[in-house]
Design a protein around this motif. Structure first.
Motif, PDB file in Angstrom:
ATOM      1  N   MET A   1      -2.052  25.602  21.805  1.00 52.56           N
ATOM      2  CA  MET A   1      -1.663  26.311  20.589  1.00 52.56           C
ATOM      3  C   MET A   1      -2.751  26.137  19.529  1.00 52.56           C
ATOM      4  SD  MET A   1       1.822  25.889  18.311  1.00 52.56           S
ATOM      5  CE  MET A   1       2.842  26.549  19.634  1.00 52.56           C
ATOM      6  N   THR A   2      -3.065  27.193  18.811  1.00 54.16           N
ATOM      7  CA  THR A   2      -4.074  27.144  17.756  1.00 54.16           C
ATOM      8  C   THR A   2      -3.592  26.256  16.612  1.00 54.16           C
ATOM      9  OG1 THR A   2      -4.774  29.396  18.300  1.00 54.16           O
ATOM     10  CG2 THR A   2      -5.464  28.515  16.164  1.00 54.16           C
ATOM     11  N   THR A   3      -4.416  25.265  16.257  1.00 53.33           N
ATOM     12  CA  THR A   3      -4.043  24.285  15.240  1.00 53.33           C
ATOM     13  C   THR A   3      -4.894  24.469  13.992  1.00 53.33           C
ATOM     14  OG1 THR A   3      -3.413  22.693  16.947  1.00 53.33           O
ATOM     15  CG2 THR A   3      -3.792  21.830  14.734  1.00 53.33           C
ATOM     16  N   ILE A   4      -4.220  24.542  12.844  1.00 48.42           N
ATOM     17  CA  ILE A   4      -4.913  24.784  11.578  1.00 48.42           C
ATOM     18  C   ILE A   4      -4.651  23.633  10.625  1.00 48.42           C
ATOM     19  CG2 ILE A   4      -5.078  26.315   9.574  1.00 48.42           C
ATOM     20  CD1 ILE A   4      -4.376  28.644  11.419  1.00 48.42           C
ATOM     21  N   LEU A   5      -5.720  23.102  10.046  1.00 51.30           N
ATOM     22  CA  LEU A   5      -5.632  22.032   9.057  1.00 51.30           C
ATOM     23  C   LEU A   5      -5.506  22.641   7.665  1.00 51.30           C
ATOM     24  CD1 LEU A   5      -5.944  19.008   8.237  1.00 51.30           C
ATOM     25  CD2 LEU A   5      -8.416  19.418   8.173  1.00 51.30           C
ATOM     26  N   ILE A   6      -4.486  22.222   6.920  1.00 48.76           N
ATOM     27  CA  ILE A   6      -4.269  22.691   5.543  1.00 48.76           C
ATOM     28  C   ILE A   6      -4.537  21.522   4.605  1.00 48.76           C
ATOM     29  CG2 ILE A   6      -2.670  23.796   3.938  1.00 48.76           C
ATOM     30  CD1 ILE A   6      -0.939  24.509   6.420  1.00 48.76           C
ATOM     31  N   VAL A   7      -5.480  21.709   3.685  1.00 48.17           N
ATOM     32  CA  VAL A   7      -5.852  20.622   2.782  1.00 48.17           C
ATOM     33  C   VAL A   7      -5.687  21.087   1.336  1.00 48.17           C
ATOM     34  CG1 VAL A   7      -7.571  18.864   2.273  1.00 48.17           C
ATOM     35  CG2 VAL A   7      -7.642  20.040   4.485  1.00 48.17           C
ATOM     36  N   ASP A   8      -4.727  20.481   0.624  1.00 46.48           N
ATOM     37  CA  ASP A   8      -4.487  20.847  -0.770  1.00 46.48           C
ATOM     38  C   ASP A   8      -3.649  19.750  -1.402  1.00 46.48           C
ATOM     39  OD1 ASP A   8      -3.698  22.133  -3.237  1.00 46.48           O
ATOM     40  OD2 ASP A   8      -4.175  24.054  -2.299  1.00 46.48           O
ATOM     41  N   ASP A  47      -8.603  23.919  14.994  1.00 46.47           N
ATOM     42  CA  ASP A  47      -9.386  25.124  15.258  1.00 46.47           C
ATOM     43  C   ASP A  47      -9.882  25.795  13.992  1.00 46.47           C
ATOM     44  OD1 ASP A  47      -8.953  25.330  18.241  1.00 46.47           O
ATOM     45  OD2 ASP A  47      -6.879  25.301  17.559  1.00 46.47           O
ATOM     46  N   LEU A  48      -9.310  25.453  12.842  1.00 44.67           N
ATOM     47  CA  LEU A  48      -9.683  26.071  11.572  1.00 44.67           C
ATOM     48  C   LEU A  48      -9.173  25.180  10.447  1.00 44.67           C
ATOM     49  CD1 LEU A  48      -9.503  29.792  10.573  1.00 44.67           C
ATOM     50  CD2 LEU A  48      -8.273  28.142   9.163  1.00 44.67           C
ATOM     51  N   ALA A  49      -9.895  25.169   9.315  1.00 40.25           N
ATOM     52  CA  ALA A  49      -9.460  24.401   8.152  1.00 40.25           C
ATOM     53  C   ALA A  49      -9.312  25.319   6.953  1.00 40.25           C
ATOM     54  CB  ALA A  49     -10.464  23.292   7.834  1.00 40.25           C
ATOM     55  N   ILE A  50      -8.188  25.199   6.253  1.00 39.81           N
ATOM     56  CA  ILE A  50      -7.958  25.893   4.987  1.00 39.81           C
ATOM     57  C   ILE A  50      -8.026  24.832   3.895  1.00 39.81           C
ATOM     58  CG2 ILE A  50      -6.333  27.245   3.619  1.00 39.81           C
ATOM     59  CD1 ILE A  50      -5.194  28.335   6.245  1.00 39.81           C
ATOM     60  N   VAL A  51      -9.004  24.940   3.017  1.00 45.08           N
ATOM     61  CA  VAL A  51      -9.343  23.838   2.109  1.00 45.08           C
ATOM     62  C   VAL A  51      -9.321  24.295   0.655  1.00 45.08           C
ATOM     63  CG1 VAL A  51     -11.142  22.192   1.479  1.00 45.08           C
ATOM     64  CG2 VAL A  51     -10.776  22.765   3.892  1.00 45.08           C
ATOM     65  N   LYS A  70     -19.900  17.388  11.400  1.00 41.65           N
ATOM     66  CA  LYS A  70     -19.337  16.883  12.655  1.00 41.65           C
ATOM     67  C   LYS A  70     -18.557  17.912  13.459  1.00 41.65           C
ATOM     68  CE  LYS A  70     -18.798  12.137  10.932  1.00 41.65           C
ATOM     69  NZ  LYS A  70     -17.838  11.031  10.711  1.00 41.65           N
ATOM     70  N   TYR A  71     -18.080  18.975  12.809  1.00 39.87           N
ATOM     71  CA  TYR A  71     -17.153  19.883  13.495  1.00 39.87           C
ATOM     72  C   TYR A  71     -17.612  21.334  13.359  1.00 39.87           C
ATOM     73  CZ  TYR A  71     -14.292  15.707  12.845  1.00 39.87           C
ATOM     74  OH  TYR A  71     -13.830  14.413  12.824  1.00 39.87           O
ATOM     75  N   ASN A  72     -17.517  22.050  14.452  1.00 37.25           N
ATOM     76  CA  ASN A  72     -17.882  23.472  14.443  1.00 37.25           C
ATOM     77  C   ASN A  72     -16.608  24.309  14.407  1.00 37.25           C
ATOM     78  OD1 ASN A  72     -19.416  25.839  14.592  1.00 37.25           O
ATOM     79  ND2 ASN A  72     -19.253  25.885  16.837  1.00 37.25           N
ATOM     80  N   ILE A  73     -15.964  24.308  13.235  1.00 34.98           N
ATOM     81  CA  ILE A  73     -14.741  25.083  13.070  1.00 34.98           C
ATOM     82  C   ILE A  73     -14.880  25.949  11.820  1.00 34.98           C
ATOM     83  CG2 ILE A  73     -13.270  23.370  14.194  1.00 34.98           C
ATOM     84  CD1 ILE A  73     -12.324  22.487  11.405  1.00 34.98           C
ATOM     85  N   PRO A  74     -14.195  27.095  11.771  1.00 35.28           N
ATOM     86  CA  PRO A  74     -14.241  27.934  10.565  1.00 35.28           C
ATOM     87  C   PRO A  74     -13.521  27.262   9.405  1.00 35.28           C
ATOM     88  CG  PRO A  74     -12.720  28.844  12.179  1.00 35.28           C
ATOM     89  CD  PRO A  74     -13.420  27.724  12.859  1.00 35.28           C
ATOM     90  N   ARG A 118     -14.144  35.374  14.898  1.00 40.71           N
ATOM     91  CA  ARG A 118     -15.573  35.164  14.686  1.00 40.71           C
ATOM     92  C   ARG A 118     -16.059  33.942  15.451  1.00 40.71           C
ATOM     93  NH1 ARG A 118     -17.309  34.442   8.599  1.00 40.71           N
ATOM     94  NH2 ARG A 118     -16.030  36.346   8.465  1.00 40.71           N
ATOM     95  N   TYR A 119     -15.218  32.916  15.509  1.00 38.00           N
ATOM     96  CA  TYR A 119     -15.586  31.692  16.221  1.00 38.00           C
ATOM     97  C   TYR A 119     -15.133  31.727  17.682  1.00 38.00           C
ATOM     98  CZ  TYR A 119     -17.400  28.975  12.291  1.00 38.00           C
ATOM     99  OH  TYR A 119     -18.177  28.490  11.253  1.00 38.00           O
ATOM    100  N   ASP A 120     -14.595  32.871  18.069  1.00 32.53           N
ATOM    101  CA  ASP A 120     -14.145  33.069  19.445  1.00 32.53           C
ATOM    102  C   ASP A 120     -13.104  32.043  19.861  1.00 32.53           C
ATOM    103  OD1 ASP A 120     -14.083  34.532  21.811  1.00 32.53           O
ATOM    104  OD2 ASP A 120     -15.556  33.263  22.798  1.00 32.53           O
TER     105      ASP A 120
END
Length: 224
Positions: A1-8, A47-51, A70-74, A118-120
């Protein structure tokens, strides 16, 4: 499952973003600041970070620079500012996209999908609970590799339950999300569809249960 980091550091923004991501089948990891986010990235594959840009201890720009090492994520930056200089600083730090608060949830989702493409990053179309697997692309449901046909609304309801497993869902919430806000029926429609889902799975998947939460609605959980 696609995992997204939310930082706020604003819990209301985190909850808003998380709610809409979960509804689309994404998995989420939450962090309240940049230092917390780096700790989460060490523990979880994202897989992606929202910052958010403005945060204590480590702001979003510095966090973006650290992630890039360190990480190649959008990375999608959120900010309350709409100045060209702030955007320039964001892109120089290494962000992939920029979204100004307040934002429309649909625009956030569009940008997330575009960055994943974009990051496939291959978005997972398979949802699983217990021995049940649901393919949201082919509308196929399998139980221990045995195919099961579900009518469209029963399928949609099952998908929503799996996406929100272990969460108490009200009948009104289920009607709005599965049938749509303009649905003219009543709560009994939900009860009938839940009864049908239970009948489908009670023998072939006894450890996956839709529990009735008295006076509220339902909750899907795996009991073993």
């Amino acid at each position: 499952m696609t995992t997204i980091l939310i930082v706020d550091d604003d819990s209301r923004i985190v909850e808003l973003v998380e709610t809409h991501l979960l509804e689309k089948g994404y998995q989420t990891i939450k962090a309240a600041n940049g230092m917390d986010a780096l700790d989460q990235l060490k523990k979880h594959s994202c897989d992606l970070a929202i910052v958010d840009v403005m945060m204590p201890f480590m702001d979003g720009l510095q966090l973006t620079k650290e992630i890039r090492k360190k990480y190649n994520i959008p990375i999608l930056l959120l900010t309350a500012k709409d100045q060209i200089t702030d955007k320039e600083a964001g892109y120089e730090a290494g962000t992939d996209d920029y979204l100004v608060k307040p934002f429309e949830p649909l625009e956030l989702l569009f940008r997330v999908k575009a960055l994943l493409r974009r990051y496939d990053v291959q978005e997972d179309t398979l949802l699983r609970i217990g021995n049940i697997t649901v393919n949201t692309n082919t509308f196929e449901v399998t139980v221990d590799q045995r195919s099961l046909f579900l009518p469209p609304k029963e399928f949609d309801l099952l998908v929503y339950f799996i996406q929100h497993k272990k969460q108490i869902l009200s009948r009104d919430q289920l009607i709005e999300q599965v049938w749509g806000a303009d649905f003219s029926g009543d709560e009994r429609t939900v009860d009938v569809h839940v009864k049908r889902l239970r009948e489908h799975f009670k023998e072939i998947s006894p450890f996956v249960q839709i529990k009735t939460i008295r006076g509220i609605g339902y909750m899907l959980e795996e009991t073993e």
